[in-house]
Design a protein around this motif. Structure first.
Motif, PDB file in Angstrom:
ATOM      1  N   GLY A   1       0.802  -1.218   0.000  1.00 15.20           N
ATOM      2  CA  GLY A   1       0.000   0.000   0.000  1.00 15.20           C
ATOM      3  C   GLY A   1       0.834   1.266   0.000  1.00 15.20           C
ATOM      4  N   GLU A   2       2.150   1.132  -0.168  1.00 13.56           N
ATOM      5  CA  GLU A   2       3.064   2.282  -0.307  1.00 13.56           C
ATOM      6  C   GLU A   2       3.708   2.183  -1.692  1.00 13.56           C
ATOM      7  OE1 GLU A   2       4.702   4.381   2.518  1.00 13.56           O
ATOM      8  OE2 GLU A   2       2.756   3.982   3.444  1.00 13.56           O
ATOM      9  N   ALA A   3       3.984   3.343  -2.311  1.00  5.63           N
ATOM     10  CA  ALA A   3       4.530   3.318  -3.667  1.00  5.63           C
ATOM     11  C   ALA A   3       6.005   2.914  -3.689  1.00  5.63           C
ATOM     12  CB  ALA A   3       4.368   4.685  -4.326  1.00  5.63           C
ATOM     13  N   TRP A   4       6.301   1.927  -4.544  1.00 11.51           N
ATOM     14  CA  TRP A   4       7.665   1.511  -4.875  1.00 11.51           C
ATOM     15  C   TRP A   4       7.864   1.748  -6.365  1.00 11.51           C
ATOM     16  CZ3 TRP A   4      11.403  -1.397  -1.910  1.00 11.51           C
ATOM     17  CH2 TRP A   4      11.018  -1.646  -0.579  1.00 11.51           C
ATOM     18  N   TYR A   5       9.052   2.170  -6.732  1.00  9.78           N
ATOM     19  CA  TYR A   5       9.353   2.408  -8.142  1.00  9.78           C
ATOM     20  C   TYR A   5      10.645   1.695  -8.512  1.00  9.78           C
ATOM     21  CZ  TYR A   5       5.930   6.190  -7.705  1.00  9.78           C
ATOM     22  OH  TYR A   5       4.773   6.914  -7.483  1.00  9.78           O
ATOM     23  N   PHE A   6      10.927   1.703  -9.830  1.00 10.90           N
ATOM     24  CA  PHE A   6      12.219   1.232 -10.307  1.00 10.90           C
ATOM     25  C   PHE A   6      12.928   2.423 -10.928  1.00 10.90           C
ATOM     26  CE2 PHE A   6      15.297  -0.464 -13.267  1.00 10.90           C
ATOM     27  CZ  PHE A   6      15.873  -1.476 -12.529  1.00 10.90           C
ATOM     28  N   SER A   7      14.099   2.738 -10.431  1.00  5.50           N
ATOM     29  CA  SER A   7      14.860   3.870 -10.952  1.00  5.50           C
ATOM     30  C   SER A   7      15.682   3.436 -12.155  1.00  5.50           C
ATOM     31  CB  SER A   7      15.792   4.419  -9.866  1.00  5.50           C
ATOM     32  OG  SER A   7      16.723   5.310 -10.461  1.00  5.50           O
ATOM     33  N   ARG A   8      15.413   4.063 -13.306  1.00  3.59           N
ATOM     34  CA  ARG A   8      16.182   3.739 -14.500  1.00  3.59           C
ATOM     35  C   ARG A   8      17.612   4.228 -14.379  1.00  3.59           C
ATOM     36  NH1 ARG A   8      12.516   6.083 -19.219  1.00  3.59           N
ATOM     37  NH2 ARG A   8      12.614   7.832 -17.783  1.00  3.59           N
ATOM     38  N   SER A   9      17.821   5.376 -13.724  1.00  7.17           N
ATOM     39  CA  SER A   9      19.189   5.909 -13.619  1.00  7.17           C
ATOM     40  C   SER A   9      20.010   5.105 -12.608  1.00  7.17           C
ATOM     41  CB  SER A   9      19.166   7.393 -13.248  1.00  7.17           C
ATOM     42  OG  SER A   9      18.432   7.597 -12.064  1.00  7.17           O
ATOM     43  N   ARG A  10      19.388   4.742 -11.494  1.00  7.92           N
ATOM     44  CA  ARG A  10      20.133   3.995 -10.474  1.00  7.92           C
ATOM     45  C   ARG A  10      20.016   2.489 -10.674  1.00  7.92           C
ATOM     46  NH1 ARG A  10      17.363   7.814  -7.079  1.00  7.92           N
ATOM     47  NH2 ARG A  10      16.083   6.124  -6.283  1.00  7.92           N
ATOM     48  N   LYS A  11      19.167   2.092 -11.640  1.00  3.71           N
ATOM     49  CA  LYS A  11      18.944   0.681 -11.962  1.00  3.71           C
ATOM     50  C   LYS A  11      18.617  -0.145 -10.720  1.00  3.71           C
ATOM     51  CE  LYS A  11      22.091   0.719 -15.981  1.00  3.71           C
ATOM     52  NZ  LYS A  11      21.311   1.814 -16.544  1.00  3.71           N
ATOM     53  N   GLY A  12      17.656   0.360  -9.962  1.00  4.12           N
ATOM     54  CA  GLY A  12      17.309  -0.389  -8.757  1.00  4.12           C
ATOM     55  C   GLY A  12      15.927  -0.051  -8.247  1.00  4.12           C
ATOM     56  N   LEU A  13      15.427  -0.949  -7.437  1.00  5.66           N
ATOM     57  CA  LEU A  13      14.134  -0.775  -6.797  1.00  5.66           C
ATOM     58  C   LEU A  13      14.269   0.324  -5.741  1.00  5.66           C
ATOM     59  CD1 LEU A  13      11.554  -2.555  -7.202  1.00  5.66           C
ATOM     60  CD2 LEU A  13      12.170  -3.646  -5.044  1.00  5.66           C
ATOM     61  N   TRP A  14      13.175   1.022  -5.501  1.00  4.96           N
ATOM     62  CA  TRP A  14      13.248   2.209  -4.670  1.00  4.96           C
ATOM     63  C   TRP A  14      11.899   2.427  -4.016  1.00  4.96           C
ATOM     64  CZ3 TRP A  14      11.463   6.531  -8.158  1.00  4.96           C
ATOM     65  CH2 TRP A  14      11.356   7.755  -7.507  1.00  4.96           C
ATOM     66  N   ARG A  15      11.893   2.447  -2.680  1.00  4.99           N
ATOM     67  CA  ARG A  15      10.655   2.783  -1.985  1.00  4.99           C
ATOM     68  C   ARG A  15      10.576   4.285  -1.909  1.00  4.99           C
ATOM     69  NH1 ARG A  15       8.780   3.866   3.164  1.00  4.99           N
ATOM     70  NH2 ARG A  15      10.803   3.480   4.153  1.00  4.99           N
ATOM     71  N   LYS A  16       9.509   4.842  -2.459  1.00  3.10           N
ATOM     72  CA  LYS A  16       9.348   6.300  -2.471  1.00  3.10           C
ATOM     73  C   LYS A  16       9.415   6.818  -1.042  1.00  3.10           C
ATOM     74  CE  LYS A  16       8.351  10.336  -4.080  1.00  3.10           C
ATOM     75  NZ  LYS A  16       9.475  11.053  -4.714  1.00  3.10           N
TER      76      LYS A  16
END
Lengths: 138, 138
Positions: free
Chosen positions: B54-69
Motif C-alpha cells: 500500500g506504499e509506492a515503490w518504483y524502479f529507478s532507470r538511472s540507479r537501476k534499482g528498486l526504490w521505496r518512495k
C-alpha cells in the motif's frame, strides 16, 4: 548534478529530454474532474503542434506517425495548461475532453482498478460513450 | 485486434505489459487535489511491493534499482487506488503524499508551465517544501 541537468531542472528554457526514440511521455488529465484520461507520447513535432494549436497531438509508437487526438473519432482535447516535469522528459496537459479519450469508448483509459490480491481487476467508470466498432470501422 | 490484446483490454486479469526494459509507466496523482505529482516507472517487483504494502515503490532507470518512495526523504506515498490503462502498459495511482513528491523539494515534479511561445517556461506552484541539499546530503 551536472550544470546541464541543473539548468534543465531549474531553468526556464523549454528543453524537452527526448528518449532514444525521440519521445517524451505525456499525461492528459481532465481539467474538470482531475482524472487521468490517458498516457501517451509526443515527439518534437507533436509538442510543437500542440503548443501552436492548443489541441493535443501525439506520436503513435504502434502506427509510427503523428496523430491529432480525435482526428478519426472527433473526440478532441483542448489544452488548458501544459506543464513540464523536473527533468523535462514528461509533460502534463490539463484538457477539455470532447466525448471519450480511450479508443475503447470509455471516458478514460483507466477503467479498471487493481485489487489487493494483485490477480484480478475490477471495472470502474467503464461505461462506453461510443462504440469503437462503429467509430473506427474495424 | 488479436485475441490476446482484446483480452488485455477487456479482461479482468492483471497482466501488465512491460516494455523492453521490463517497465510500465506510473503516474502518481494527489488524491486530495488531483494534481499530477510525478511520472516514474515500475518493474514487476515494484508493482507487487506497491500492491502488497500500500506504499509506492518504483524502479529507478538511472540507479537501476528498486526504490521505496520516501526511503531517504521520508516523503512516502500511501496508495488510495491503483488503476491500469487499456493496454496495461501504464498505471495510475492516487496517493496521499507526505511532504513533497519531487527530489527538488517541490510538492509536484510539474512546477513549470509551458507558455504559448514554446521557448520559455514559467514557475507555478514551485515553492520548495524542503531543501534537497540537506535531505539528500549531496
Amino acid at each position: 548534478m551536472s550544470a546541464h541537468s541543473h539548468d534543465r531542472e531549474e531553468g526556464l528554457e523549454f528543453q524537452p529530454k527526448f528518449d532514444a526514440s525521440g519521445l517524451v511521455t505525456c499525461v492528459a488529465t481532465d481539467a474538470a474532474s482531475g482524472d487521468v484520461l490517458m498516457v501517451a507520447h509526443m515527439n518534437d513535432e507533436a509538442l510543437r503542434k500542440t503548443i501552436a494549436s492548443g489541441e493535443a497531438w501525439y506520436f503513435s509508437r504502434s502506427r509510427k506517425g503523428l496523430w491529432r487526438k480525435g482526428e478519426t473519432s472527433g473526440h478532441t482535447q483542448r489544452v488548458i495548461e501544459m506543464r513540464m516535469d523536473c527533468d523535462q522528459d514528461a509533460v502534463w496537459i490539463r484538457v477539455e475532453q470532447t466525448g471519450a479519450a480511450c479508443h475503447t469508448g470509455r471516458r478514460s483509459c483507466f477503467y479498471r482498478k487493481v485489487n489487493g490480491d494483485d490477480t484480478r481487476l475490477s471495472f470502474v467508470d467503464a461505461e462506453r460513450l461510443f462504440d469503437p466498432e462503429k467509430v473506427y470501422r474495424k
